[in-house]
Design a protein around this motif. Sequence first.
Motif, short mmCIF file in Angstrom:
data_model
loop_
_atom_site.label_atom_id
_atom_site.label_comp_id
_atom_site.label_asym_id
_atom_site.label_seq_id
_atom_site.Cartn_x
_atom_site.Cartn_y
_atom_site.Cartn_z
N GLU A 160 0.77 -1.25 0.01
CA GLU A 160 0.02 -0.04 0.06
C GLU A 160 0.71 1.29 -0.02
O GLU A 160 0.50 2.22 -0.70
CB GLU A 160 -0.81 0.09 1.10
CG GLU A 160 -1.86 1.05 1.28
CD GLU A 160 -2.94 1.29 2.35
OE1 GLU A 160 -3.41 2.22 2.64
OE2 GLU A 160 -3.13 0.23 2.81
N VAL A 161 1.90 1.28 0.90
CA VAL A 161 2.87 2.45 0.66
C VAL A 161 3.37 2.56 -0.71
O VAL A 161 3.40 3.96 -1.16
CB VAL A 161 3.81 2.30 1.81
CG1 VAL A 161 4.78 1.27 1.45
CG2 VAL A 161 4.70 3.68 1.98
N ALA A 162 3.62 1.60 -1.37
CA ALA A 162 4.13 1.80 -2.73
C ALA A 162 3.19 2.53 -3.38
O ALA A 162 3.40 3.35 -4.46
CB ALA A 162 4.77 0.66 -3.28
N LEU A 163 1.81 1.89 -3.76
CA LEU A 163 0.77 2.38 -4.11
C LEU A 163 0.51 3.88 -4.24
O LEU A 163 0.17 4.56 -5.10
CB LEU A 163 -0.55 1.47 -4.06
CG LEU A 163 -0.33 -0.06 -4.34
CD1 LEU A 163 -1.62 -0.65 -3.92
CD2 LEU A 163 -0.20 -0.16 -5.84
N ARG A 164 0.47 4.33 -2.66
CA ARG A 164 0.00 5.60 -2.44
C ARG A 164 1.38 6.50 -3.15
O ARG A 164 0.99 7.78 -3.29
CB ARG A 164 0.05 5.78 -0.98
CG ARG A 164 -1.25 4.88 -0.31
CD ARG A 164 -1.48 5.39 0.83
NE ARG A 164 -2.07 6.31 1.29
CZ ARG A 164 -3.40 7.01 0.87
NH1 ARG A 164 -4.31 6.14 0.47
NH2 ARG A 164 -3.68 8.05 1.00
N ARG A 165 2.77 6.13 -3.00
CA ARG A 165 3.78 6.74 -3.45
C ARG A 165 3.42 6.88 -4.90
O ARG A 165 3.65 8.20 -5.45
CB ARG A 165 4.98 6.15 -3.13
CG ARG A 165 6.04 6.80 -3.72
CD ARG A 165 7.65 6.00 -3.53
NE ARG A 165 7.82 5.84 -2.06
CZ ARG A 165 7.76 4.47 -1.49
NH1 ARG A 165 7.48 3.60 -2.28
NH2 ARG A 165 7.87 4.20 -0.30
N ALA A 166 3.12 6.14 -5.76
CA ALA A 166 2.89 6.00 -7.13
C ALA A 166 1.72 7.00 -7.29
O ALA A 166 1.55 8.03 -8.23
CB ALA A 166 2.34 4.81 -7.71
N GLY A 167 0.64 7.44 -6.49
CA GLY A 167 -0.49 8.40 -6.69
C GLY A 167 0.49 9.73 -6.37
O GLY A 167 -0.12 10.52 -7.10
N ARG A 168 1.09 9.74 -5.42
CA ARG A 168 1.44 11.26 -4.84
C ARG A 168 2.41 11.68 -5.86
O ARG A 168 2.41 12.80 -6.27
CB ARG A 168 2.17 11.04 -3.70
CG ARG A 168 1.18 11.15 -2.46
CD ARG A 168 1.87 11.06 -1.16
NE ARG A 168 2.61 9.97 -0.79
CZ ARG A 168 4.20 10.17 -0.74
NH1 ARG A 168 4.75 11.46 -1.16
NH2 ARG A 168 4.97 9.00 -0.83
N LEU A 169 3.32 10.72 -6.40
CA LEU A 169 4.44 11.32 -7.11
C LEU A 169 4.74 10.92 -8.71
O LEU A 169 5.20 11.95 -9.49
CB LEU A 169 5.80 10.71 -6.54
CG LEU A 169 5.94 10.86 -5.02
CD1 LEU A 169 7.19 10.13 -4.41
CD2 LEU A 169 5.95 12.53 -4.63
N ALA A 170 4.02 9.94 -9.12
CA ALA A 170 4.50 9.40 -10.49
C ALA A 170 3.38 9.82 -11.56
O ALA A 170 2.12 10.24 -11.23
CB ALA A 170 4.53 7.86 -10.30
N ASP A 171 3.53 9.33 -12.74
CA ASP A 171 2.47 9.39 -13.76
C ASP A 171 1.87 8.31 -13.99
O ASP A 171 0.82 8.24 -15.03
CB ASP A 171 3.27 9.84 -15.12
CG ASP A 171 4.27 11.09 -15.09
OD1 ASP A 171 3.35 12.22 -14.68
OD2 ASP A 171 5.18 11.19 -15.29
N GLY A 172 2.09 7.29 -13.08
CA GLY A 172 1.14 6.09 -13.43
C GLY A 172 1.86 4.98 -12.46
O GLY A 172 2.99 5.08 -11.75
#
Length: 281
Positions: A160-172
């Motif tokens: 979950e922490v990785a998924l939330r990081r993707a939502g905060r920082l990445a383009d996908g």
Amino acid sequence: MMRIARRAEELGYHEVWTFQRLLYPRGHSMGPVYRSVHDPVVTLAYLAGVTSRVRLGVAVLNMPFASPALLAKQLTSLQLLSEGRLDVGLGLGWMREEFVASGVPFERRGRRGEEFIHVLRRLWSEETVEHEGEFYRLPPVHQDPKPAVAPPILLGGSAEVALRRAGRLADGWISASSENLDRIDEKIYIVKEAAREAGRDPEALRFVTRAVTRVRPSDMPGRAPLTGSFEEIRQDVAQLEAKGVTDVFHDLNFDPEIGSPDADPGESMYRAEAALEALAP
């Protein structure tokens, strides 16, 4: 590589993908599909020169194995040489032996990755960059040339922490090859919710699935998604789209009948090209 990439371009595929495996520990349980892997940046640079339209993706480059300055330089060069066709998947890594070989501690990978992305984007966009962080330091420097358009950054990871990081920082977000595709919409929801909480548009994100595809006779009892006839696999792709997946790339390496070192190379190529034709968009 050239044969597959050029044919994919002719057939109208949107993108071709590769992956990274730095080392294969002796006796590891991953299996032989990971034993012999080309460097992805070199591979995509080669394919950039023999194609003209199809996008070029990597899922994923593990950030701890290189400095942000070095990777920024390599990816900028590839983005410019391919005329803006690069999709960059980034990950934290998980195999301890690769960290040992890279001289990087295994701990605090998440914080290291966030700082890495921050430095990477600054090098792509700012005239002068100076950085003093927990993991990386840059004196006042220039890094040129810069990409005319920065390549999209897509993050891997399944916690979950990785998924939330993707939502905060990445383009996908890019799913792992072991992802449970029946429930992938649950993880897509977490990424989108994190993007929304960060004030970002969740509908602008891409969700890329590395599809472990195995072509088999139709109507197999208890078949897994993306295992079956070409028509069944195409139906599975449509279901993934309904769950929120925006990009599916078919990976035949995990089919032992094709990707095993014991498989006949000629037969494997024949079956790969048949799949390429049958599953074209």
